[in-house]
Design an enzyme around this catalytic site. Structure first.
Site, PDB file in Angstrom:
ATOM      1  N   TYR A 119     -14.926   5.742  15.594  1.00 52.68           N
ATOM      2  CA  TYR A 119     -15.002   5.306  14.190  1.00 52.68           C
ATOM      3  C   TYR A 119     -14.832   6.504  13.256  1.00 52.68           C
ATOM      4  O   TYR A 119     -14.020   6.479  12.329  1.00 52.68           O
ATOM      5  CB  TYR A 119     -16.347   4.624  13.956  1.00 52.68           C
ATOM      6  CG  TYR A 119     -16.522   4.036  12.575  1.00 52.68           C
ATOM      7  CD1 TYR A 119     -15.753   2.961  12.153  1.00 52.68           C
ATOM      8  CD2 TYR A 119     -17.484   4.552  11.698  1.00 52.68           C
ATOM      9  CE1 TYR A 119     -15.923   2.414  10.889  1.00 52.68           C
ATOM     10  CE2 TYR A 119     -17.668   4.000  10.436  1.00 52.68           C
ATOM     11  CZ  TYR A 119     -16.888   2.936  10.036  1.00 52.68           C
ATOM     12  OH  TYR A 119     -17.062   2.392   8.780  1.00 52.68           O
TER      13      TYR A 119
ATOM     14  N   LYS B 198       2.734   1.267  -0.971  1.00 52.32           N
ATOM     15  CA  LYS B 198       3.897   2.058  -1.403  1.00 52.32           C
ATOM     16  C   LYS B 198       5.070   1.135  -1.762  1.00 52.32           C
ATOM     17  O   LYS B 198       5.708   1.294  -2.802  1.00 52.32           O
ATOM     18  CB  LYS B 198       4.296   3.015  -0.276  1.00 52.32           C
ATOM     19  CG  LYS B 198       5.528   3.824  -0.545  1.00 52.32           C
ATOM     20  CD  LYS B 198       5.670   4.905   0.517  1.00 52.32           C
ATOM     21  CE  LYS B 198       7.090   5.431   0.589  1.00 52.32           C
ATOM     22  NZ  LYS B 198       7.930   4.692   1.539  1.00 52.32           N
TER      23      LYS B 198
ATOM     24  N   VAL C  46      -4.264  -6.229  10.696  1.00 49.97           N
ATOM     25  CA  VAL C  46      -3.499  -5.222   9.935  1.00 49.97           C
ATOM     26  C   VAL C  46      -3.076  -4.030  10.793  1.00 49.97           C
ATOM     27  O   VAL C  46      -2.338  -3.170  10.318  1.00 49.97           O
ATOM     28  CB  VAL C  46      -4.233  -4.708   8.678  1.00 49.97           C
ATOM     29  CG1 VAL C  46      -4.306  -5.777   7.626  1.00 49.97           C
ATOM     30  CG2 VAL C  46      -5.587  -4.140   9.006  1.00 49.97           C
TER      31      VAL C  46
ATOM     32  N   GLY D 220       1.636   1.571   3.653  1.00 48.99           N
ATOM     33  CA  GLY D 220       3.052   1.199   3.523  1.00 48.99           C
ATOM     34  C   GLY D 220       3.230   0.021   2.582  1.00 48.99           C
ATOM     35  O   GLY D 220       4.162  -0.001   1.767  1.00 48.99           O
TER      36      GLY D 220
END
Ligand code: UDP
Length: 320
Positions: A146, A106, A58, A103
């Site tokens: 992290y 949305k 991703v 994104g």
């Protein structure tokens, strides 16, 4: 019921989440690049109606055809051993990955749910930690990759809410343990149980007086779903407020497993937080959620899982 995208769906928490979502009738699209996740965590879901797996990182552009009602962004390596091994990937999935997942949400008009962390509080100087605490993080230390990625992820998520009107939820996850953890995850709970089951020395880092608050995975995931279904905007701690020293954890593991392991001490990692305990007032008041599984019962169930894994490894080694 809806169609839910889970990034990191083959990981420890993500795979539990995929199971619970399917159990309640949601469709699940599980995205994972398998860098720390494992197909064995979701093997029983292949062929189950409503489940789809896509091997994908991703941190690169994400697209899922069809309607999506919610995007749950759980992709990220999360163990301190990963912070040294794959620091850039962690920064990328927390920043670029979160941007891509936002994104997608949305574009689909979907709800967005961010898996954030108690690490946003760093080595906390406020104890226990309420959501209003801004934290005490070393941005340039080994854990910074992290902690700062997740802090950026929260900032990005809130910007999408303010600027784009996206419907967002943010969970701050405290130490969680249970079946589906990697035996070599490097965490205190997994290390201690695996060591105890083999009667090997239990490796306590430092003096072991640092504290953590351990939540059993079933409680944790029940909290995620309560938050997902709520109208609670802004971050929410989900964790078990019962605090233990690491030495107490080691002793509990030895007792529950009936191990003859001895405790040995090894150096404390850099920036290891000295204390951690969630203030769960918000979750209790707004979600009606609280953890139920006591540490020893949780260790028992997790040890049963690791016993199976170790027996499998042993059988495979004998065959080879
Ligand atoms: N820890 C330990 N022995 C181990 C692994 C971890 O004493 O074999 C300690 C670690 O230094 C920390 C605590 O246990 O103080 C919890 O570590 P973990 O990696 O489980 O989670 P985190 O530090 O991210 O809370």
């Amino acid at each position: 019921m809806g169609r839910v995208v889970v990034t990191g769906g083959a990981g420890f928490l993500g795979s539990h989440l995929c199971h619970r979502l399917l159990d309640r009738g949601d469709e699940v699209v599980c995205l994972d690049n398998l860098i720390t996740g494992s197909l064995s965590n979701i093997a029983d879901l292949f062929g189950r109606r409503g489940f789809q797996f896509v091997e994908h990182d991703v941190s690169t552009y994400v697209w899922v055809p069809g309607d999506v009602d919610a995007v749950l962004h759980f992709a990220s390596p999360a163990s301190p051993i990963d912070f040294e091994r794959i620091p850039i990937q962690i920064l990328k999935v927390g920043s670029l990955g979160t941007h891509n997942a936002l994104g997608l949400a949305k574009a689909k008009g979907a709800r967005f749910f961010l898996a954030s962390t108690s690490e946003v509080y760093g080595d906390p100087q406020v104890h226990p930690q309420p959501e209003s605490y801004w934290g005490h993080v070393n941005p340039i230390g080994p854990r910074g990759v992290y902690d700062e990625a997740k802090r950026f992820a929260e900032a990005m998520t809130m910007a999408y809410q303010r600027f784009h009107g996206l419907d967002v939820r943010i969970v701050r996850i405290f130490n969680t343990y249970g079946p589906q953890m990697r035996p070599d995850d490097g965490r205190a709970v997994s290390n201690f149980i695996v060591q105890a089951l083999q009667d090997k020395p239990i490796t306590v880092y430092g003096d072991g007086l640092q504290t953590r608050s351990f939540c059993y995975v079933d409680d944790e995931v029940r909290g995620f779903l309560a938050l997902l279904d709520s109208d609670l905007r802004g971050p929410c701690n989900i964790g078990n407020p019962r605090e233990y020293t690491i030495l107490e954890l080691a002793q509990a593991v030895i007792e529950v497993t009936g191990s003859s392991s001895e405790i040995i001490h090894e150096p404390l990692p850099v920036d290891d937080p000295t204390q951690r305990q969630p203030d769960i007032t918000r979750a209790v008041d707004k979600l009606g959620w609280q953890p139920e599984v006591e540490l020893r019962a949780g260790i028992e169930r997790t040890a049963a899982y690791f016993r199976g894994i170790l027996a499998g490894e042993k059988a495979a080694a004998t065959e080879a």
